[in-house]
Design an enzyme around this catalytic site. Structure first.
Site, PDB file in Angstrom:
ATOM      1  N   GLU A  40      -4.673   3.546   6.450  1.00  0.00           N
ATOM      2  CA  GLU A  40      -4.638   3.326   4.945  1.00  0.00           C
ATOM      3  C   GLU A  40      -5.337   4.390   4.287  1.00  0.00           C
ATOM      4  OE1 GLU A  40      -5.790   1.042   1.293  1.00  0.00           O
ATOM      5  OE2 GLU A  40      -6.471  -0.010   3.047  1.00  0.00           O
ATOM      6  N   SER A  78     -10.616  -0.889   3.392  1.00  0.00           N
ATOM      7  CA  SER A  78      -9.851  -1.040   4.919  1.00  0.00           C
ATOM      8  C   SER A  78      -9.390   0.369   5.194  1.00  0.00           C
ATOM      9  CB  SER A  78      -8.577  -1.890   4.597  1.00  0.00           C
ATOM     10  OG  SER A  78      -8.830  -3.289   4.065  1.00  0.00           O
ATOM     11  N   ARG A 130       0.876  -1.310   0.086  1.00  0.00           N
ATOM     12  CA  ARG A 130      -0.113  -0.067  -0.135  1.00  0.00           C
ATOM     13  C   ARG A 130       0.971   1.254   0.025  1.00  0.00           C
ATOM     14  NH1 ARG A 130      -3.145  -3.612  -0.309  1.00  0.00           N
ATOM     15  NH2 ARG A 130      -5.387  -3.788   0.380  1.00  0.00           N
TER      16      ARG A 130
HETATM   17  N1  EPU Z   1     -10.330 -11.003  10.245  1.00  0.00           N
HETATM   18  C1  EPU Z   1     -11.218 -10.885  11.467  1.00  0.00           C
HETATM   19  N2  EPU Z   1     -12.122 -10.250  11.749  1.00  0.00           N
HETATM   20  C2  EPU Z   1     -12.518  -9.236  10.771  1.00  0.00           C
HETATM   21  C3  EPU Z   1     -11.805  -9.050   9.610  1.00  0.00           C
HETATM   22  C4  EPU Z   1     -10.551 -10.042   9.365  1.00  0.00           C
HETATM   23  O1  EPU Z   1     -10.977 -11.878  12.211  1.00  0.00           O
HETATM   24  O2  EPU Z   1     -13.676  -8.623  11.105  1.00  0.00           O
HETATM   25  C5  EPU Z   1      -9.248 -11.776  10.032  1.00  0.00           C
HETATM   26  C6  EPU Z   1      -9.871 -13.263   9.592  1.00  0.00           C
HETATM   27  O3  EPU Z   1      -8.826 -13.811  10.159  1.00  0.00           O
HETATM   28  C7  EPU Z   1      -9.430 -13.085   8.182  1.00  0.00           C
HETATM   29  C8  EPU Z   1      -8.105 -12.252   8.300  1.00  0.00           C
HETATM   30  O4  EPU Z   1      -8.381 -11.357   9.260  1.00  0.00           O
HETATM   31  O5  EPU Z   1      -9.083 -14.400   7.538  1.00  0.00           O
HETATM   32  C9  EPU Z   1      -7.871 -11.382   6.685  1.00  0.00           C
HETATM   33  O6  EPU Z   1      -9.050 -10.738   6.486  1.00  0.00           O
HETATM   34  P1  EPU Z   1      -9.733 -10.340   4.944  1.00  0.00           P
HETATM   35  O7  EPU Z   1      -9.093 -11.642   4.098  1.00  0.00           O
HETATM   36  O8  EPU Z   1     -10.942  -9.867   5.087  1.00  0.00           O
HETATM   37  O9  EPU Z   1      -8.463  -9.357   4.562  1.00  0.00           O
HETATM   38  P2  EPU Z   1      -7.827  -8.044   5.431  1.00  0.00           P
HETATM   39  O10 EPU Z   1      -6.344  -8.522   5.770  1.00  0.00           O
HETATM   40  O11 EPU Z   1      -8.812  -7.637   6.179  1.00  0.00           O
HETATM   41  C10 EPU Z   1      -6.693  -7.208   3.245  1.00  0.00           C
HETATM   42  C11 EPU Z   1      -6.778  -6.153   2.520  1.00  0.00           C
HETATM   43  C12 EPU Z   1      -7.812  -5.936   1.746  1.00  0.00           C
HETATM   44  C13 EPU Z   1      -8.356  -6.997   0.542  1.00  0.00           C
HETATM   45  C14 EPU Z   1      -8.319  -8.317   1.585  1.00  0.00           C
HETATM   46  C15 EPU Z   1      -8.178  -9.404   0.725  1.00  0.00           C
HETATM   47  C16 EPU Z   1      -5.321  -4.238   3.669  1.00  0.00           C
HETATM   48  C17 EPU Z   1      -5.394  -3.146   4.610  1.00  0.00           C
HETATM   49  N3  EPU Z   1      -6.606  -4.798   3.286  1.00  0.00           N
HETATM   50  O12 EPU Z   1      -7.678  -7.020   4.030  1.00  0.00           O
HETATM   51  O13 EPU Z   1      -8.055  -4.533   0.794  1.00  0.00           O
HETATM   52  O14 EPU Z   1      -9.224  -6.703  -0.121  1.00  0.00           O
HETATM   53  O15 EPU Z   1      -6.882  -8.114   2.152  1.00  0.00           O
HETATM   54  O16 EPU Z   1      -6.755  -9.630  -0.094  1.00  0.00           O
HETATM   55  O17 EPU Z   1      -4.448  -4.873   3.253  1.00  0.00           O
HETATM   56  C18 EPU Z   1      -8.579  -2.242   0.960  1.00  0.00           C
HETATM   57  O18 EPU Z   1      -7.194  -2.049   1.251  1.00  0.00           O
HETATM   58  O19 EPU Z   1      -9.386  -1.144   0.928  1.00  0.00           O
HETATM   59  C19 EPU Z   1      -9.092  -3.718   0.903  1.00  0.00           C
HETATM   60  C20 EPU Z   1     -10.282  -3.908   1.146  1.00  0.00           C
END
Ligand code: EPU
Length: 336
Positions: free
Chosen positions: A332, A236, A164
């Site tokens: 972010e 995010s 990012r």
């Molecule tokens: N999780 C929780 N609770 C929640 C959300 C997430 O426990 O409410 C845990 C779960 O274990 C889940 C893990 O976090 O498996 C990862 O969650 P998720 O796959 O939704 O991904 P993220 O790390 O929360 C990142 C990016 C997203 C992108 C997704 C998928 C960042 C800041 N965000 O989110 O990007 O879509 O991975 O690759 O890196 C964005 O940048 O706006 C965005 C949506």
């Protein structure tokens, strides 16, 4: 070119919060922008470049000058082995670009389907999802320096891409305007199904191909992430924090369920959504701002929230996470 004063920005950011720009310029061609920089730019010391507004939170009126590049166009510009080069104008909707490429059988950005925002901003913030980042396929970003109107063409390796992050978010922030990007996309199948849920979701659509991956990603995003047209949000709100492996191990002892992804150099990227959920924030409201009930990393405008309210909730979450886990969450979203 269009020019407005005291211009409402509510419809220009996906948070949908009320704010005005003292001055707002919309450019429809490169040439308009170049002339503006050369003849008018020096009269506007404080500039902000606005893309699709999917990563911006205004906490009040903006007293400077907003520059809004609205250039459109997507075209194939060449071939290199089994890759095709595609140029997209900065003002194109990013997802329209993905759809265009998928329909032409060009692979590499299908995992980045359905991300709101414009192509130019996608290159600025190195959008990433489901195992892919735009920096994996960017060849170059082209545009103009705002101080002298000179054109630049920056190779991917010079953009300092990281999670990012790019040079356009760092030293060149609001100092250049990107007018277009060139991506290198593959005409032969090279799919990235590393993110667990994607494989499962593709199966529902049939065989593994670009279209089905795109549709699977759209399903996953629709399921977890709120539609900005219905509930204002900026995706995010925080970055996933990166810590030393040794610190992660200590955290794991205290919180066995913590979610982290090992990186190179003895680092671990922690799922901020997990931390926020664990701290009890998921679904919580503070006035008209709230934490999304399905994805704790996303802050939402429940309707009529001010930017200050949302930023205030973000600060409360940050200090709580610092207190409970000793981790500093960094936004972010670009807070203005
Ligand atoms: N999780 C929780 N609770 C929640 C959300 C997430 O426990 O409410 C845990 C779960 O274990 C889940 C893990 O976090 O498996 C990862 O969650 P998720 O796959 O939704 O991904 P993220 O790390 O929360 C990142 C990016 C997203 C992108 C997704 C998928 C960042 C800041 N965000 O989110 O990007 O879509 O991975 O690759 O890196 C964005 O940048 O706006 C965005 C949506």
């Amino acid at each position: 070119m269009d020019y407005y004063t005291d211009y409402p920005l509510e419809k220009y950011t996906t948070f949908g919060v009320a704010a005005q720009a003292a001055r707002f310029f919309r450019f429809d061609t490169d040439d308009e922008l170049k002339k503006w920089i050369c003849y008018e730019g020096h009269n506007h010391p404080e500039k902000l470049i606005l893309g699709g507004g999917s990563n911006l939170l205004f906490t009040g009126n903006f007293g400077g000058t907003v520059l809004y590049p609205a250039f459109k166009g997507i075209e194939i510009t060449g071939e290199e082995g089994d890759s095709t080069l595609v140029r997209m104008a900065a003002g194109e909707e990013w997802d329209r670009c993905v759809e265009w490429c998928v329909e032409k059988g060009l692979g590499g950005i299908e995992n980045l389907s359905f991300i709101p925002g414009h192509a130019g901003a996608a290159a600025v913030q190195n959008i990433g999802a489901y195992g892919v980042e735009i920096s994996d396929v960017i060849v170059q970003a082209d545009g103009y320096y705002l101080d002298n109107g000179e054109a630049f063409s920056m190779k991917c390796s010079d953009c300092d891409y990281d999670y990012r992050y790019s040079i356009f978010k760092g030293p060149l922030k609001n100092k250049v305007v990107i007018t277009s990007l060139v991506l290198r996309l593959s005409r032969v199948p090279r799919f990235n199904l590393s993110y667990g849920q994607v494989q499962e979701a593709v199966k529902k659509h049939g065989k593994i191909n670009l279209k089905n991956i795109r549709n699977a990603i759209i399903d996953i995003r629709k399921e977890k992430l709120p539609d900005p047209a219905v509930l204002g949000n900026g995706g995010s709100f925080f970055k996933n924090p990166v810590v030393e492996t040794s610190d992660f191990e200590k955290l794991k002892k205290a919180h066995p369920g913590i979610v982290g992804y090992p990186l190179e150099n003895n680092k671990v990227k922690i799922a901020a959504g997990w931390l926020i959920e664990k701290a009890g924030w998921k679904g919580k409201s503070s006035g008209k701002a709230a934490v999304h009930e399905k994805q704790a990393l996303v802050l939402i405008n429940r309707g009529g929230a001010s930017g200050k309210e949302i930023a205030g909730l973000a600060r409360e979450i940050q200090s709580d996470i610092q207190q409970k886990f000793g981790i500093k969450l960094e936004p972010e979203v670009n807070i203005i």
